[in-house]
Design a protein around this motif. Structure first.
Motif, PDB file in Angstrom:
ATOM      1  N   LEU A  53      10.486 -10.264  -1.451  1.00 49.33           N
ATOM      2  CA  LEU A  53       9.626  -9.609  -2.421  1.00 49.33           C
ATOM      3  C   LEU A  53      10.145  -9.897  -3.827  1.00 49.33           C
ATOM      4  CD1 LEU A  53       7.383  -7.680  -3.292  1.00 49.33           C
ATOM      5  CD2 LEU A  53       8.935  -5.765  -2.821  1.00 49.33           C
ATOM      6  N   LEU A  54       9.397 -10.707  -4.574  1.00 56.11           N
ATOM      7  CA  LEU A  54       9.763 -10.991  -5.952  1.00 56.11           C
ATOM      8  C   LEU A  54       9.376  -9.798  -6.831  1.00 56.11           C
ATOM      9  CD1 LEU A  54       8.741 -14.750  -6.304  1.00 56.11           C
ATOM     10  CD2 LEU A  54      10.969 -13.778  -5.753  1.00 56.11           C
ATOM     11  N   PRO A  55       9.960  -9.667  -8.032  1.00 54.03           N
ATOM     12  CA  PRO A  55       9.681  -8.500  -8.869  1.00 54.03           C
ATOM     13  C   PRO A  55       8.183  -8.294  -9.120  1.00 54.03           C
ATOM     14  CG  PRO A  55      11.542  -9.717  -9.751  1.00 54.03           C
ATOM     15  CD  PRO A  55      10.983 -10.544  -8.631  1.00 54.03           C
ATOM     16  N   VAL A  56       7.731  -7.080  -8.872  1.00 57.85           N
ATOM     17  CA  VAL A  56       6.332  -6.724  -9.096  1.00 57.85           C
ATOM     18  C   VAL A  56       6.056  -6.667 -10.594  1.00 57.85           C
ATOM     19  CG1 VAL A  56       4.605  -4.906  -8.801  1.00 57.85           C
ATOM     20  CG2 VAL A  56       6.173  -5.472  -6.924  1.00 57.85           C
ATOM     21  N   ILE A  57       4.891  -7.175 -10.998  1.00 59.92           N
ATOM     22  CA  ILE A  57       4.495  -7.134 -12.403  1.00 59.92           C
ATOM     23  C   ILE A  57       3.193  -6.352 -12.530  1.00 59.92           C
ATOM     24  CG2 ILE A  57       3.772  -8.462 -14.416  1.00 59.92           C
ATOM     25  CD1 ILE A  57       5.455 -10.756 -13.459  1.00 59.92           C
ATOM     26  N   ILE A  58       3.239  -5.239 -13.286  1.00 57.88           N
ATOM     27  CA  ILE A  58       2.046  -4.460 -13.602  1.00 57.88           C
ATOM     28  C   ILE A  58       1.897  -4.443 -15.116  1.00 57.88           C
ATOM     29  CG2 ILE A  58       0.882  -2.230 -13.443  1.00 57.88           C
ATOM     30  CD1 ILE A  58       1.214  -3.511 -10.760  1.00 57.88           C
ATOM     31  N   GLN A  59       0.728  -4.844 -15.588  1.00 57.11           N
ATOM     32  CA  GLN A  59       0.435  -4.821 -17.016  1.00 57.11           C
ATOM     33  C   GLN A  59      -0.775  -3.924 -17.257  1.00 57.11           C
ATOM     34  OE1 GLN A  59      -0.072  -9.113 -17.542  1.00 57.11           O
ATOM     35  NE2 GLN A  59       1.971  -9.272 -18.432  1.00 57.11           N
ATOM     36  N   THR A  60      -0.618  -2.952 -18.154  1.00 57.18           N
ATOM     37  CA  THR A  60      -1.711  -2.032 -18.450  1.00 57.18           C
ATOM     38  C   THR A  60      -2.215  -2.247 -19.869  1.00 57.18           C
ATOM     39  OG1 THR A  60      -0.178  -0.304 -19.187  1.00 57.18           O
ATOM     40  CG2 THR A  60      -0.816  -0.297 -16.859  1.00 57.18           C
ATOM     41  N   LYS A  61      -3.436  -1.788 -20.109  1.00 54.54           N
ATOM     42  CA  LYS A  61      -4.056  -1.909 -21.425  1.00 54.54           C
ATOM     43  C   LYS A  61      -4.759  -0.595 -21.765  1.00 54.54           C
ATOM     44  CE  LYS A  61      -7.417  -4.664 -24.034  1.00 54.54           C
ATOM     45  NZ  LYS A  61      -8.409  -5.777 -23.963  1.00 54.54           N
ATOM     46  N   LYS A 150      -6.712  -1.666 -16.721  1.00 52.94           N
ATOM     47  CA  LYS A 150      -7.253  -1.209 -17.999  1.00 52.94           C
ATOM     48  C   LYS A 150      -7.649   0.248 -17.877  1.00 52.94           C
ATOM     49  CE  LYS A 150     -11.144  -1.927 -21.210  1.00 52.94           C
ATOM     50  NZ  LYS A 150     -10.521  -1.048 -22.168  1.00 52.94           N
ATOM     51  N   CYS A 151      -7.139   1.075 -18.797  1.00 54.29           N
ATOM     52  CA  CYS A 151      -7.512   2.484 -18.804  1.00 54.29           C
ATOM     53  C   CYS A 151      -8.852   2.664 -19.513  1.00 54.29           C
ATOM     54  CB  CYS A 151      -6.441   3.309 -19.520  1.00 54.29           C
ATOM     55  SG  CYS A 151      -4.960   3.559 -18.525  1.00 54.29           S
ATOM     56  N   LEU A 152      -9.577   3.675 -19.096  1.00 56.63           N
ATOM     57  CA  LEU A 152     -10.891   3.964 -19.652  1.00 56.63           C
ATOM     58  C   LEU A 152     -10.901   5.360 -20.263  1.00 56.63           C
ATOM     59  CD1 LEU A 152     -12.990   2.781 -16.586  1.00 56.63           C
ATOM     60  CD2 LEU A 152     -12.332   1.434 -18.571  1.00 56.63           C
ATOM     61  N   ASN A 153     -11.615   5.512 -21.367  1.00 54.92           N
ATOM     62  CA  ASN A 153     -11.806   6.852 -21.907  1.00 54.92           C
ATOM     63  C   ASN A 153     -13.061   7.469 -21.285  1.00 54.92           C
ATOM     64  OD1 ASN A 153     -14.096   5.877 -23.365  1.00 54.92           O
ATOM     65  ND2 ASN A 153     -12.736   5.161 -25.006  1.00 54.92           N
ATOM     66  N   ALA A 154     -13.336   8.709 -21.617  1.00 56.73           N
ATOM     67  CA  ALA A 154     -14.452   9.426 -20.993  1.00 56.73           C
ATOM     68  C   ALA A 154     -15.789   8.747 -21.273  1.00 56.73           C
ATOM     69  CB  ALA A 154     -14.476  10.872 -21.488  1.00 56.73           C
ATOM     70  N   LEU A 199      -7.918   1.897 -10.832  1.00 57.13           N
ATOM     71  CA  LEU A 199      -7.697   2.327 -12.199  1.00 57.13           C
ATOM     72  C   LEU A 199      -6.304   2.932 -12.265  1.00 57.13           C
ATOM     73  CD1 LEU A 199     -11.139   3.984 -12.999  1.00 57.13           C
ATOM     74  CD2 LEU A 199     -10.346   1.706 -13.617  1.00 57.13           C
ATOM     75  N   PRO A 200      -5.644   2.867 -13.414  1.00 56.17           N
ATOM     76  CA  PRO A 200      -4.292   3.413 -13.528  1.00 56.17           C
ATOM     77  C   PRO A 200      -4.283   4.913 -13.277  1.00 56.17           C
ATOM     78  CG  PRO A 200      -4.797   1.993 -15.392  1.00 56.17           C
ATOM     79  CD  PRO A 200      -6.086   2.230 -14.668  1.00 56.17           C
ATOM     80  N   PRO A 201      -3.174   5.446 -12.741  1.00 57.55           N
ATOM     81  CA  PRO A 201      -3.083   6.891 -12.534  1.00 57.55           C
ATOM     82  C   PRO A 201      -2.970   7.618 -13.867  1.00 57.55           C
ATOM     83  CG  PRO A 201      -0.978   5.861 -12.100  1.00 57.55           C
ATOM     84  CD  PRO A 201      -1.957   4.741 -12.334  1.00 57.55           C
ATOM     85  N   ALA A 202      -3.555   8.811 -13.939  1.00 57.65           N
ATOM     86  CA  ALA A 202      -3.497   9.591 -15.175  1.00 57.65           C
ATOM     87  C   ALA A 202      -2.111  10.169 -15.393  1.00 57.65           C
ATOM     88  CB  ALA A 202      -4.536  10.703 -15.131  1.00 57.65           C
ATOM     89  N   VAL A 203      -1.484  10.612 -14.323  1.00 59.72           N
ATOM     90  CA  VAL A 203      -0.139  11.178 -14.420  1.00 59.72           C
ATOM     91  C   VAL A 203       0.683  10.679 -13.244  1.00 59.72           C
ATOM     92  CG1 VAL A 203      -0.820  13.262 -15.653  1.00 59.72           C
ATOM     93  CG2 VAL A 203      -0.864  13.234 -13.164  1.00 59.72           C
TER      94      VAL A 203
END
Length: 231
Positions: A53-61, A150-154, A199-203
């Motif tokens: 398992l190579l290092p996991v890469i997560i990129q958020t916006k 990518k995070c989304l607003n309301a 979608l990314p977790p809120a908390v």
């Protein structure tokens, strides 16, 4: 206002569950750490029992209230090994010598996993770099996980919910944004690929990462049982 909040919460629930897809190579890979069993079962990724398992890469916006990219990467990495070992029978080892690992190689592999033309992926330059990286490693396969979330607003959620509709809105927003590819250590071919729409977790991060690991590898073929190994 209450009704609008309810719609948004319902939409977010369906969005975080997402959907998944899986791809496997047509030809069977070869194991390197043991002699393949003669059990007359057609196997694809299941022959690659010992995975690196190579290092996991997560990129958020646009995600100011979520865990950092590094936190998400680490929690997902921590969840993958136990799931594959306890539920699918694989032996997962992690890459320890980070100084020898070219970050751009992981990015190129991760970005290319969800594009078309998987039968010819990775390109020869990436394949050679991957083979050189694991030349001395006692493994059968290499596991690469990459996510672009990518995070989304309301307002984003409401507009997509109204325009696209409940069944498909998460798919349209997030795209193929979290993938896991397994490459044969014998020849560097991509032999198995899974991606999910999330979608990314809120908390927090741990519970989401456990769910993501489960979703990514739920349908992976079980590894060759240890009792069948001919060392």
């Amino acid at each position: 206002m209450i009704r609008l909040s309810g719609i948004l919460l319902l939409a977010i629930f369906f969005g975080t569950t997402g959907c998944s897809s899986q791809w496997t190579a047509k030809s069977s890979p070869q194991a390197r750490t043991y002699s393949a069993p003669t059990d007359q079962i057609e196997r694809t990724v299941g022959k690659l029992r010992r995975l690196l398992l190579l290092p996991v890469i997560i990129q958020t916006k646009d995600c100011p209230k979520t865990p950092t990219d590094d936190q998400l990467s680490k929690t997902l990495q921590a969840a993958v090994g136990p799931y594959l070992a306890n539920w699918k029978g694989y032996e997962v080892v992690e890459w320890e010598d980070t100084d020898q690992l070219e970050p751009q190689l992981l990015l190129r592999l991760g970005d290319g996993q969800t594009k078309k033309g998987k039968e010819n992926f990775p390109l020869e330059t990436e394949r050679k770099a991957l083979m050189a990286l694991v030349a001395e490693a006692q493994i059968d396969g290499i596991l690469v996980i990459k996510g672009d979330l990518k995070c989304l607003n309301a307002i984003d959620v409401l507009l997509y919910f109204m325009i696209v509709g409940m069944p498909n809105w998460a798919h349209k927003i997030s795209g193929k944004n979290l993938s896991a590819g397994i490459y044969s250590a014998h020849d560097g071919r991509l032999v198995w690929l899974s991606y999910i729409h999330v979608l990314p977790p809120a908390v927090g991060g741990g519970s989401a990462s456990a769910y993501w690991a489960n979703s990514l590898f739920r349908e992976i073929e079980n590894a060759v049982p240890e009792v069948l190994l001919e060392r």
